[in-house]
Each structure stands twice: as structure tokens, then as C-alpha cells.
Design an enzyme around this catalytic site. Structure first.
Site, PDB file in Angstrom:
ATOM      1  N   ASN A   6       6.853  17.642   2.864  1.00 51.62           N
ATOM      2  CA  ASN A   6       6.065  18.786   3.337  1.00 51.62           C
ATOM      3  C   ASN A   6       5.809  18.699   4.837  1.00 51.62           C
ATOM      4  O   ASN A   6       4.952  19.398   5.368  1.00 51.62           O
ATOM      5  CB  ASN A   6       4.738  18.898   2.567  1.00 51.62           C
ATOM      6  CG  ASN A   6       3.856  17.662   2.743  1.00 51.62           C
ATOM      7  OD1 ASN A   6       4.195  16.743   3.491  1.00 51.62           O
ATOM      8  ND2 ASN A   6       2.725  17.644   2.062  1.00 51.62           N
ATOM      9  N   ASP A  64      -0.903   3.693   8.010  1.00 51.97           N
ATOM     10  CA  ASP A  64      -1.786   4.193   6.949  1.00 51.97           C
ATOM     11  C   ASP A  64      -1.912   3.189   5.803  1.00 51.97           C
ATOM     12  O   ASP A  64      -1.170   2.204   5.740  1.00 51.97           O
ATOM     13  CB  ASP A  64      -1.277   5.555   6.433  1.00 51.97           C
ATOM     14  CG  ASP A  64       0.215   5.577   6.121  1.00 51.97           C
ATOM     15  OD1 ASP A  64       0.840   4.511   6.066  1.00 51.97           O
ATOM     16  OD2 ASP A  64       0.752   6.677   5.921  1.00 51.97           O
TER      17      ASP A  64
HETATM   18  C1  GLP Z   1       4.402   8.433   2.413  1.00 49.84           C
HETATM   19  C2  GLP Z   1       3.967   7.702   3.683  1.00 49.84           C
HETATM   20  C3  GLP Z   1       4.689   8.213   4.894  1.00 49.84           C
HETATM   21  C4  GLP Z   1       6.175   8.299   4.599  1.00 49.84           C
HETATM   22  C5  GLP Z   1       6.434   9.287   3.497  1.00 49.84           C
HETATM   23  C6  GLP Z   1       7.916   9.444   3.164  1.00 49.84           C
HETATM   24  O1  GLP Z   1       3.623   9.544   2.151  1.00 49.84           O
HETATM   25  N1  GLP Z   1       2.555   7.750   3.933  1.00 49.84           N
HETATM   26  O2  GLP Z   1       4.411   7.360   5.992  1.00 49.84           O
HETATM   27  O3  GLP Z   1       6.854   8.704   5.761  1.00 49.84           O
HETATM   28  O4  GLP Z   1       5.757   8.829   2.351  1.00 49.84           O
HETATM   29  O5  GLP Z   1       8.327   8.407   2.326  1.00 49.84           O
HETATM   30  P1  GLP Z   1       9.811   8.018   2.058  1.00 49.84           P
HETATM   31  O6  GLP Z   1      10.295   7.335   3.288  1.00 49.84           O
HETATM   32  O7  GLP Z   1       9.763   7.081   0.896  1.00 49.84           O
HETATM   33  O8  GLP Z   1      10.553   9.268   1.779  1.00 49.84           O
END
Ligand code: GLP
Length: 240
Positions: free
Chosen positions: A134, A68
Site C-alpha cells: 500500500n 520499526d
Molecule cells: C513490513 C515492514 C516494512 C517492510 C514491508 C514489506 O510492513 N514494516 O518495513 O518494508 O513489510 O515487507 P516485505 O519486504 O516482506 O515485502
């Protein structure tokens, strides 16, 4: 105890141990001939990337495809996911080809169909995922069509809030992103999803033991035949 579906769940002591366990999954995939790696951003994959960078694995003949990107951020913007990947992996370990959705292309139809073509041309052997609080994967927020391909996403307030820590303030977090769809992710031959910390515990339990539902995008991983889950004890704390 409830059967943990088809998923191979590994519980590790901390993020460092998770980095090593995740590295092992990558190394095995490469030994088994993986040519296309699906990569993720966020804080969770960082220790895996540290292990990959420190290793003697060679990606120069491989292709990477990221999940993404924020809409409106160009590849050289310090908060873009493209930039993140350069800092954490690509500068040290270049791939033959690395693809990230083009956040600078504001023509969503063009940007997303171009990315679907890239994924079709480069079928993903191993897809790495983090998990949103979520239950989101990539930027597939609750309610996303399980058959979705790459699409433009309106970020939820909870995701904007969670990601505000990387920006000066929440107002600077982009409101939209391009994300591979749930359908695109499920086409990967193998999936590795990683989660750490108490804040992810409810999403982890729903992903593994809850019903398969659009309310929890990660629950669709129950329908995939080859998923490895790496958790620390806090993230695993709501599992039966
Ligand atoms: C973002 C990304 C995800 C990721 C999520 C969790 O929204 N688009 O790909 O998995 O955050 O992030 P973190 O690993 O910092 O908790």
C-alpha cells in the site's frame, strides 16, 4: 517518457542481483565515511544482508538504527524485528551499537521519545527501506503526517494480512508498532529503497511517478535529494 524525478532507479534480474546491487550501495557509503546505517526488516532486505554477512565489511565501529518494531514483542520474541536483525545480520556482523525501538515498552510516549533522541544523537547516513504493497515505508501507513517522527502506529488490515505469513495465524500479528516517522526517514543523508515482485508494482509506480501525497507514504521520497531504487522487472512493470 516521464522524468523519473531525482531517483536513481536500477532494474535488476532478481533478488540475488538486487542483493549484490544493494550491497554495492552499502559498500560505497562506507567508503564515503558512513557511520550510522538505518536498517529495515521484511523479506526484501534479506539478500542484501546475505551479501553483507558474506563480505569482509566491518561494522564493529558503526551504529545501526532500525526503522520499526511491533509493540508487545520483546527483543527475544522470534517474530520481533529485533530478533530478525540478530538472525540476519547482527549475530554475524556485530555493530558497536544497534538500536531497534523497544517493543516491550508499552509506554508509547516514553518509547517513541527515547527513539527520537537516539536518531538525533546518531544521524543516519544511509537508510535502507522496503516498500509495503500500500506504499508504506517503515510502518508509516497511508495518511501518515509527512513530518512525523517516531510514533505508535495502528497497523492496517492489509499490513496485518501481509505480515500474517510470519505468524501461526493473523490473530497473532500485533495490532500496533513503533515506527520512525516519514520525517525521521527523510532526514537520512541517503536512502536505498528496494522492491521485488508484481504485488509491489502499483506502489512502485505511485512512489516514483505519482503525486507526492499522504495516500502513498513512499511518494515523499521524491522530495529527497539522494534516493536509489532497486527493483526487479516485475516491480518495475507499471513504470512508464
Ligand atoms: C513490513 C515492514 C516494512 C517492510 C514491508 C514489506 O510492513 N514494516 O518495513 O518494508 O513489510 O515487507 P516485505 O519486504 O516482506 O515485502
Amino acid at each position: 517518457m516521464k522524468q523519473l524525478t531525482n531517483m536513481n532507479v536500477q532494474i535488476v534480474s532478481d533478488k540475488q542481483a538486487g542483493g549484490k546491487a544493494g550491497f554495492q550501495v552499502f559498500e560505497n557509503a562506507l567508503q564515503n565515511g558512513a557511520k550510522v546505517l538505518g536498517l529495515a526488516t521484511g523479506s526484501t532486505p534479506v539478500t542484501i544482508y546475505e551479501q553483507l554477512v558474506a563480505s569482509d565489511l566491518d561494522f564493529s565501529q558503526l551504529t545501526s538504527v532500525n526503522l520499526d518494531e511491533y509493540v508487545g514483542l520483546s527483543a527475544d520474541h522470534p517474530q520481533s524485528y529485533h530478533y530478525f536483525m540478530q538472525q540476519h545480520l547482527f549475530n554475524a556482523k556485530p555493530f558497536a551499537h544497534s538500536y531497534v525501538p523497544d517493543g516491550a515498552n508499552l509506554d508509547a510516549a516514553a518509547a517513541t521519545s527515547e527513539y527520537d533522541q537516539i536518531i538525533a544523537d546518531n544521524p543516519i547516513d544511509l537508510q535502507l527501506l522496503g516498500l509495503g504493497k500500500n506504499g508504506h515505508i517503515g510502518f508509516n501507513e497511508p495518511g501518515t503526517d509527512p513530518e512525523s517522527t517516531t510514533h505508535k502506529v495502528t497497523l492496517t488490515a492489509s499490513t496485518i494480512d501481509a505480515n500474517a505469513r510470519f505468524f501461526d495465524n493473523a490473530d497473532e500479528v500485533p495490532r500496533y508498532a513503533y515506527s520512525m516517522g516519514i520525517g525521521s526517514i527523510l532526514k537520512a543523508k541517503q536512502i536505498l529503497i528496494v522492491a521485488y515482485g508484481e504485488a509491489k508494482a502499483a506502489a512502485v509506480a505511485a512512489m516514483i511517478q505519482g503525486p507526492v501525497t499522504p495516500d502513498v507514504p513512499a511518494s515523499y521520497l521524491q522530495t529527497h535529494p539522494n534516493v536509489t531504487v532497486i527493483l526487479d522487472e516485475a516491480a518495475a512493470s507499471q513504470l512508464d
